[in-house]
Design a protein around this motif. Structure first.
Motif, PDB file in Angstrom:
ATOM      1  N   UNK A   3      10.585  42.468 -28.194  1.00  0.00           N
ATOM      2  CA  UNK A   3      11.612  41.343 -27.481  1.00  0.00           C
ATOM      3  C   UNK A   3      10.874  40.001 -27.541  1.00  0.00           C
ATOM      4  N   UNK A   4       9.403  40.012 -27.603  1.00  0.00           N
ATOM      5  CA  UNK A   4       8.793  38.792 -28.032  1.00  0.00           C
ATOM      6  C   UNK A   4       9.279  38.333 -29.564  1.00  0.00           C
ATOM      7  N   UNK A   5       9.413  39.275 -30.337  1.00  0.00           N
ATOM      8  CA  UNK A   5       9.749  38.627 -31.555  1.00  0.00           C
ATOM      9  C   UNK A   5      11.206  38.153 -31.512  1.00  0.00           C
ATOM     10  N   UNK A   6      12.039  39.016 -30.738  1.00  0.00           N
ATOM     11  CA  UNK A   6      13.428  38.410 -30.790  1.00  0.00           C
ATOM     12  C   UNK A   6      13.521  37.127 -30.283  1.00  0.00           C
ATOM     13  N   UNK A   7      12.637  36.997 -29.085  1.00  0.00           N
ATOM     14  CA  UNK A   7      12.846  35.456 -28.327  1.00  0.00           C
ATOM     15  C   UNK A   7      11.856  34.642 -28.610  1.00  0.00           C
ATOM     16  N   UNK A   8      10.851  34.946 -29.050  1.00  0.00           N
ATOM     17  CA  UNK A   8       9.717  33.787 -29.293  1.00  0.00           C
ATOM     18  C   UNK A   8       8.945  33.803 -30.786  1.00  0.00           C
ATOM     19  N   UNK A   9       7.806  33.769 -30.915  1.00  0.00           N
ATOM     20  CA  UNK A   9       7.095  33.572 -32.005  1.00  0.00           C
ATOM     21  C   UNK A   9       6.384  35.249 -32.254  1.00  0.00           C
ATOM     22  N   UNK A  10       5.539  35.045 -33.056  1.00  0.00           N
ATOM     23  CA  UNK A  10       4.888  36.290 -33.305  1.00  0.00           C
ATOM     24  C   UNK A  10       3.838  36.649 -32.448  1.00  0.00           C
ATOM     25  N   UNK A  50      -2.067  50.672 -26.100  1.00  0.00           N
ATOM     26  CA  UNK A  50      -0.733  50.249 -25.183  1.00  0.00           C
ATOM     27  C   UNK A  50       0.308  49.930 -26.326  1.00  0.00           C
ATOM     28  N   UNK A  51       0.712  51.200 -27.167  1.00  0.00           N
ATOM     29  CA  UNK A  51       1.794  51.009 -28.115  1.00  0.00           C
ATOM     30  C   UNK A  51       2.949  50.034 -27.579  1.00  0.00           C
ATOM     31  N   UNK A  52       3.522  48.977 -28.334  1.00  0.00           N
ATOM     32  CA  UNK A  52       4.897  48.632 -28.089  1.00  0.00           C
ATOM     33  C   UNK A  52       4.854  47.418 -27.322  1.00  0.00           C
ATOM     34  N   UNK A  53       3.629  47.005 -26.619  1.00  0.00           N
ATOM     35  CA  UNK A  53       3.617  46.009 -25.558  1.00  0.00           C
ATOM     36  C   UNK A  53       2.401  44.618 -26.163  1.00  0.00           C
ATOM     37  N   UNK A  54       2.702  43.644 -25.773  1.00  0.00           N
ATOM     38  CA  UNK A  54       1.611  42.516 -25.989  1.00  0.00           C
ATOM     39  C   UNK A  54       1.570  41.557 -24.829  1.00  0.00           C
ATOM     40  N   UNK A  55       0.488  40.934 -24.641  1.00  0.00           N
ATOM     41  CA  UNK A  55       0.519  40.180 -23.455  1.00  0.00           C
ATOM     42  C   UNK A  55      -0.648  39.043 -23.630  1.00  0.00           C
ATOM     43  N   UNK A  56      -0.482  37.954 -22.898  1.00  0.00           N
ATOM     44  CA  UNK A  56      -1.393  36.728 -23.149  1.00  0.00           C
ATOM     45  C   UNK A  56      -2.705  37.036 -22.078  1.00  0.00           C
ATOM     46  N   UNK A  57      -3.786  36.973 -22.849  1.00  0.00           N
ATOM     47  CA  UNK A  57      -5.048  37.143 -22.122  1.00  0.00           C
ATOM     48  C   UNK A  57      -5.877  35.938 -22.264  1.00  0.00           C
ATOM     49  N   UNK A  58      -6.619  35.782 -21.110  1.00  0.00           N
ATOM     50  CA  UNK A  58      -7.637  34.759 -20.971  1.00  0.00           C
ATOM     51  C   UNK A  58      -8.937  35.387 -21.906  1.00  0.00           C
ATOM     52  N   UNK A  59      -9.609  34.600 -22.625  1.00  0.00           N
ATOM     53  CA  UNK A  59     -10.710  35.057 -23.345  1.00  0.00           C
ATOM     54  C   UNK A  59     -11.723  33.833 -23.562  1.00  0.00           C
TER      55      UNK A  59
END
Ligand code: NI
Length: 183
Positions: free
Chosen positions: A172-179, A108-117
């Motif tokens: 965008x995550x890196x631009x606006x938030x943490x890593x 899923x290149x280029x994206x990142x998401x918050x996932x419950x585990x």
């Protein structure tokens, strides 16, 4: 050395249940994991599942950098988890506690998401030498194993998300938030 092409979300190989490996010690499996290791090293992720390289078998590889290990009783861990080859893995949650964390995926290149585990798991499997692996894991280590093993059941991390507003482009995550976590 062979660097394999990575299947992306939408490819049928990522949607099906991968098959059990009948002989973990076979030369074909040895060759597959070597190519998976070369591929993972080339792209710089923490884990890779065989379906991601178009092979529908229950094989995952991963490692956990020391910096991503959880501190024990306030002390930083001395080592990470070395590169692990896991064949026919089975996961068992050791707690009902679930925590959110940022994941990304080579498919899923280029994206990142918050996932419950699950926060804490036990996982078992077989090595390419035919030896059993039986470990407990928590935090990021547990997350990586759950993410990789999901690939064997046709599940990608966005399918586990409960809040799609937390799906972002990594840039965008890196631009606006943490890593973002890298996978
Ligand atoms: Ni993935």
């Amino acid at each position: 050395m062979a660097i394999l092409k990575i299947a992306r979300m939408g490819h049928p190989v990522l949607k099906r249940r991968a098959d059990e490996v009948e002989d973990p010690t076979s030369p074909e499996i040895a060759s597959l994991i070597k190519d998976m290791e070369d591929t993972l090293t080339d792209v710089g992720g923490v884990g890779l599942a065989a379906p991601q390289v178009h092979v529908p078998l229950r094989v995952v590889i991963f490692h956990v950098p020391k910096a991503r290990m959880e501190a024990e009783d306030g002390e930083a861990p001395a080592i990470g988890v070395p590169l692990t080859y896991l064949i026919n893995p089975v996961i068992e949650p050791l707690t009902e506690d679930v925590e959110e964390g940022i994941e990304a995926c080579l498919s899923v290149p280029g994206l990142a998401g918050s996932v419950p585990r699950f926060r804490q798991i036990r996982y078992r499997g077989i090595t390419p030498a035919g030896e059993p692996i039986d470990r407990t894991a928590k935090g990021f280590h547990a997350r990586v194993v759950q993410h990789e093993c999901d690939h064997l059941d046709g599940v990608l991390y966005p399918m586990r998300m409960t809040d799609l507003s937390k799906l972002s482009f990594v840039e965008e995550l890196k631009r606006f938030a943490g890593e973002a976590a890298e996978d």
